[in-house]
Design a protein around this motif. Structure first.
Motif, PDB file in Angstrom:
ATOM      1  N   THR A 177      39.255   4.733 109.098  1.00 58.89           N
ATOM      2  CA  THR A 177      37.822   4.415 109.061  1.00 58.89           C
ATOM      3  C   THR A 177      37.153   4.812 110.362  1.00 58.89           C
ATOM      4  O   THR A 177      36.037   5.368 110.366  1.00 58.89           O
ATOM      5  N   ALA A 192      43.193  -0.592 116.908  1.00 59.83           N
ATOM      6  CA  ALA A 192      43.668  -0.476 115.524  1.00 59.83           C
ATOM      7  C   ALA A 192      45.069   0.120 115.474  1.00 59.83           C
ATOM      8  O   ALA A 192      45.900  -0.281 114.654  1.00 59.83           O
ATOM      9  N   SER A 199      36.928  -6.056 114.893  1.00 60.84           N
ATOM     10  CA  SER A 199      35.716  -6.125 114.077  1.00 60.84           C
ATOM     11  C   SER A 199      34.467  -6.010 114.945  1.00 60.84           C
ATOM     12  O   SER A 199      33.500  -5.322 114.583  1.00 60.84           O
ATOM     13  N   THR A 233      42.282   1.110 108.985  1.00 66.63           N
ATOM     14  CA  THR A 233      41.220   0.914 109.969  1.00 66.63           C
ATOM     15  C   THR A 233      41.109   2.120 110.887  1.00 66.63           C
ATOM     16  O   THR A 233      39.999   2.541 111.253  1.00 66.63           O
ATOM     17  N   GLN A 253      47.333  -0.628 111.890  1.00 67.77           N
ATOM     18  CA  GLN A 253      46.470  -0.666 110.710  1.00 67.77           C
ATOM     19  C   GLN A 253      45.963   0.747 110.409  1.00 67.77           C
ATOM     20  O   GLN A 253      44.899   1.160 110.887  1.00 67.77           O
TER      21      GLN A 253
END
Length: 830
Positions: free
Chosen positions: A696, A685, A670, A693, A690
């Protein structure tokens, strides 16, 4: 019930294993006397004497078996094996690599092999009656000696290589002396009337002793080639060793400088003979617990103590013997004291129990009349003699130093382990049954009695004296307190309750029974447990509840209430007979073992099988847990003994550490995304697995920098990224990002390397259909856009410039909206 806060066990892991390493055949010792080489099926195992562990194992004959083996280890680290395929192979045994192989030239398999003292000449005796001499340095056959009748089962070079002499023996029972200079047989030494088994030479090389299965040893004068003396030894001799004249052997009654030799044979003891008088001057002392049979019985071929090999280790002044039951024993000269014992093959393991103050040892009952006590830390073994037939069952008293055994010889025995030395000896015995004794159990509170169950359908209670000697040599004779005909068929299992007041018995008649031990001189029946469809193999009391567990040949395990004798729970899961059941976790869980080779862990409250442990290939007869409840041991008919360790707390700690690490990494991710450090965020990530993520990050990454970022990833990260792309590509919204990543990978990674990725072929097969669908959609979009451009061109106001807007913008907006609806991607139903 037990404490509800008690943590249930979830898993066991193998802590150590005791496996067979010698199943018969030739045994040899390295020249530095550090290793023992022996054959086990198709393998040649190298046993380190100091640790008792297998340090190397060579298995290169998966289709053709090793027939005979001759070994030389120092200085050239040489090992030669002969196979039934008529091949000789030379090995670097430390690296387990075959350095050379050649045809043996023999027409049939090789039966015997030996090296000379210089390690350059190898002699092979074949089943075709020929002998070949090989120069292993120059790699060619130097001699082909013919003239032996039948199988040449013994070849031996004269220790003085300057004499260039070879001795051999075959089916005619003569000893042939070959002159390697002329390749001729000089003479045949005739004295034996049965197979000659071994030869031993004096230090000066002028005297030789031969042994045979005709129960004689012959002393030969090699100068005159005549027998000096024939010594009747009254047993079939398998090995003979001449004692060095320069050392003091007065401890074994050698008091003169005359020739003395040691024999090993069918009686199972080492004996020292004086050649000049043909007199046995010393006989090795047998263990005091061994019940001796008659002389006629000792000479039988099936005597488990009979010796098959005798090897001399001159540097360390030791002798090595191999027994008919595949045990290897080392004796220290001059006193012939037992130094080490190795069990090469345990055959079928029938029972196993933890032993010692801190469960440091295990005692094992195998398909043998001998008991084996292993020290778990070093695997050193102690062989216990006493029973005269197969030992069937074991049980250990609460303190762990006293245990009981029963056997097919209709007897029970009590054994004591010395707390300081670890030596075990028999302190009590009893024999009153009329058939094989198949089960035994000990009192739980104090060492006051034992209970045995037999194939004669009876149960007997034996009283133990309060002062069982721990040092005396006398064996106490047990007396029977109570005898009861308990069942209609064999009694398979007996168990005593934790308070020593109740006794449970399980039988082949499909029932289990509960007895009271309170009465003097008799057992009183309290109730019968009925419900199993086949014989009951094991019974066990709960340590905390008034509950009895039984396991049966019908594949089920049942829990019974002691108050009303009703079945409380039934556990089903094994595909065959359930042979053993024990309580663990303070009575809240069960461990069962079965004929399917599996061990299962059950939680009683939920009737759930928590874990299935698979480490055996045959019936698991033995199952026992340690007093601290942190280990268990299993013994199987596949000859393997496995020690398991409870890893529940370890796995829980690992899972907690993993979760904490995940939380920290998630927070770090994060922070990286907030700081727009996309390269580090992308790698983190991916490691956290994930995909959303990662997507993203790729969407946020500048397209120009995306290629450089992806190429910096590790191989495993690229593999994960390819797997993510397969998922992204199924969605039209994310397909452009997936295709962008694929373009980078396909452009910069060679196809050969790409196909090496884990699951690459499956991933590519998943990408193709969706990519084709996206291409079709883009094609339709391109056609629609060209139609929109055409319509726009035709809708222009006459005379207006190309860049001006239409006079009626409302109409344009309506047309544009209709076209946008047309250009929407189709809704997928998948």
């Amino acid at each position: 019930m037990a404490n509800t806060n008690l943590q249930f066990k979830t898993n066991y892991a193998v802590s150590s294993k005791i496996e067979p390493f010698y199943k018969g055949g030739k045994v040899q010792v390295s020249k530095d006397e550090q290793y023992i080489f022996c054959t086990c099926g198709t393998r040649v195992n190298v046993l380190e004497i100091s640790t008792g562990k297998i340090v190397h194992s060579i298995d290169q004959y998966k289709r053709i078996g090793v027939f005979s083996t001759s070994l030389l280890c120092v200085p050239s680290q040489l090992l030669v094996t002969a196979s039934r395929a008529l091949l000789l192979k030379q090995w670097d045994w430390r690296q387990a690599q075959c350095t050379r192989s050649w045809k043996a030239i023999h027409m049939v398999p090789v039966a015997s092999m030996t090296f000379d003292s210089t390690s350059t000449l190898l002699a092979t005796g074949g089943c075709d009656g020929t002998i070949k001499i090989w120069d292993v340095v120059k790699q060619y056959c130097t001699h082909n000696l013919k003239g032996s009748s039948g199988v040449v089962h013994l070849v031996e070079f004269h220790p003085d290589i300057n004499r260039l002499q070879l001795f051999s023996s075959s089916l005619d029972c003569g000893i042939r002396l070959w002159d390697l200079r002329s390749s001729e047989c000089i003479c045949v030494l005739q004295s034996h009337y049965s197979a000659v088994t071994s030869l031993s030479f004096s230090a000066d090389g002028d005297t030789m002793v031969s042994s045979g299965r005709d129960k004689i040893c012959t002393v030969w004068d090699l100068q005159t080639r005549k027998p000096k003396r024939t010594v009747p030894v009254y047993e079939a001799v398998e090995g003979v060793v001449l004692l060095p004249e320069s050392k003091d052997f007065s401890e074994i009654e050698v008091k003169s400088k005359d020739l003395h030799f040691i024999t090993a044979g069918s009686k199972g003891v080492l004996r020292v003979w004086e050649a000049s008088t043909a007199r046995c001057i010393y006989t090795q002392t047998l263990p005091s617990t061994l019940s001796l049979v008659s002389d006629e019985g000792e000479d039988q071929d099936d005597n488990p103590r009979s010796l098959t090999y005798l090897l001399h280790l001159p540097a360390s002044s030791r002798l090595a013997t191999v027994t008919a039951e595949h045990n290897i024993l080392l004796y220290q000269l001059p006193a012939l004291t037992t130094q080490q014992q190795f069990v090469g093959y345990s055959d079928e393991v029938l029972d196993v129990k933890f032993l010692g103050k801190n469960d440091s040892h295990i005692v094992v009952a195998t398909n043998s009349c001998q008991l084996k006590v292993f020290e778990l830390q070093t695997n050193s073994c102690q062989i216990l003699y006493g029973h005269t037939d197969t030992v069937l069952s074991l049980d250990v008293f609460k303190k762990g130093s006293l245990f009981a055994s029963c056997a097919k010889d209709r007897s029970v025995r009590v054994w004591q382990m010395d707390a300081d030395s670890g030596q075990v000896h028999c302190v009590a015995r009893g024999s009153s049954h009329t058939n094989a004794v198949g089960s035994i159990t000990c009192s739980r509170m104090t060492a006051s009695f034992i209970v045995s169950g037999s194939q004669d359908c009876t149960v007997k209670v034996w009283d133990l004296p309060a002062d069982l000697s721990t040092t005396g040599t006398d064996v106490y004779e047990l007396t029977v307190r109570a005898t009861e005909k308990a069942h209609d068929k064999d009694v398979n299992s007996v168990a005593v309750s934790p308070n020593d007041k109740l006794l449970a018995s399980g039988s082949q008649d499909r029932t289990a029974k509960l007895w009271s031990l309170a009465g003097e001189g008799s057992l009183s029946l309290l109730g019968v447990f009925r419900g199993h469809r086949r014989g009951v193999w094991a019974v066990c009391f709960s340590p905390v509840d008034q509950v009895l567990a039984t396991s049966s040949a019908d594949g089920t395990t049942k829990l019974w209430g002691l108050q009303d004798f009703s079945c409380l729970k039934t556990f089903e899961g094994h595909d065959a007979s359930v042979l053993k059941v024990i309580f663990v976790s303070r009575g809240t869980q069960l461990l069962t073992s079965g004929s399917d080779g599996l061990v299962k862990l059950w939680t009683i409250k939920t009737n759930e099988c928590v874990k299935t442990l698979d480490a055996h290939q045959d019936k698991v007869w033995g199952l026992h847990n340690s007093r601290k409840d942190d280990k268990m041991v299993t013994g199987s008919a596949d000859s393997n003994i496995t020690v398991w360790e409870d890893v529940t707390e370890v796995e829980l700690a690992e899972e907690q550490a993993k979760q904490e690490d995940q939380i920290l990494k998630q927070q770090e991710l994060s922070n990286l995304l907030h700081e727009k450090k996309y390269f580090k965020a992308l790698g983190l990530a991916i490691s956290l697995d994930q995909p959303h993520t990662v997507l993203t990050v790729i969407k946020a990454e500048n397209q120009e920098l995306l290629e450089k970022t992806l190429l910096k990833l590790r191989l495993d990260q690229k593999e994960s990224l390819l797997r993510f792309c397969v998922v992204w590509n199924t969605n039209a919204r994310n397909c452009l990002d997936a295709q962008a990543v694929l373009q980078v990978l396909l452009t910069h990674v060679p196809p050969e390397e790409l196909l090496q990725y884990q699951g690459a072929r499956t991933h590519l097969e998943g990408l193709i259909p969706y990519t084709e669908r996206h291409m079709q959609r883009i094609g339709r979009l391109l056609q629609a856009s060209m139609f929109l451009n055409y319509m726009w061109q035709k809708m222009r106001v006459a005379g207006a410039p190309v860049s001006s807007t239409p006079s009626n913008p409302t109409i344009y907006i309506e047309i544009r909206n209709q076209l946008m609806v047309t250009l929407q991607p189709p809704v997928r139903n998948d």
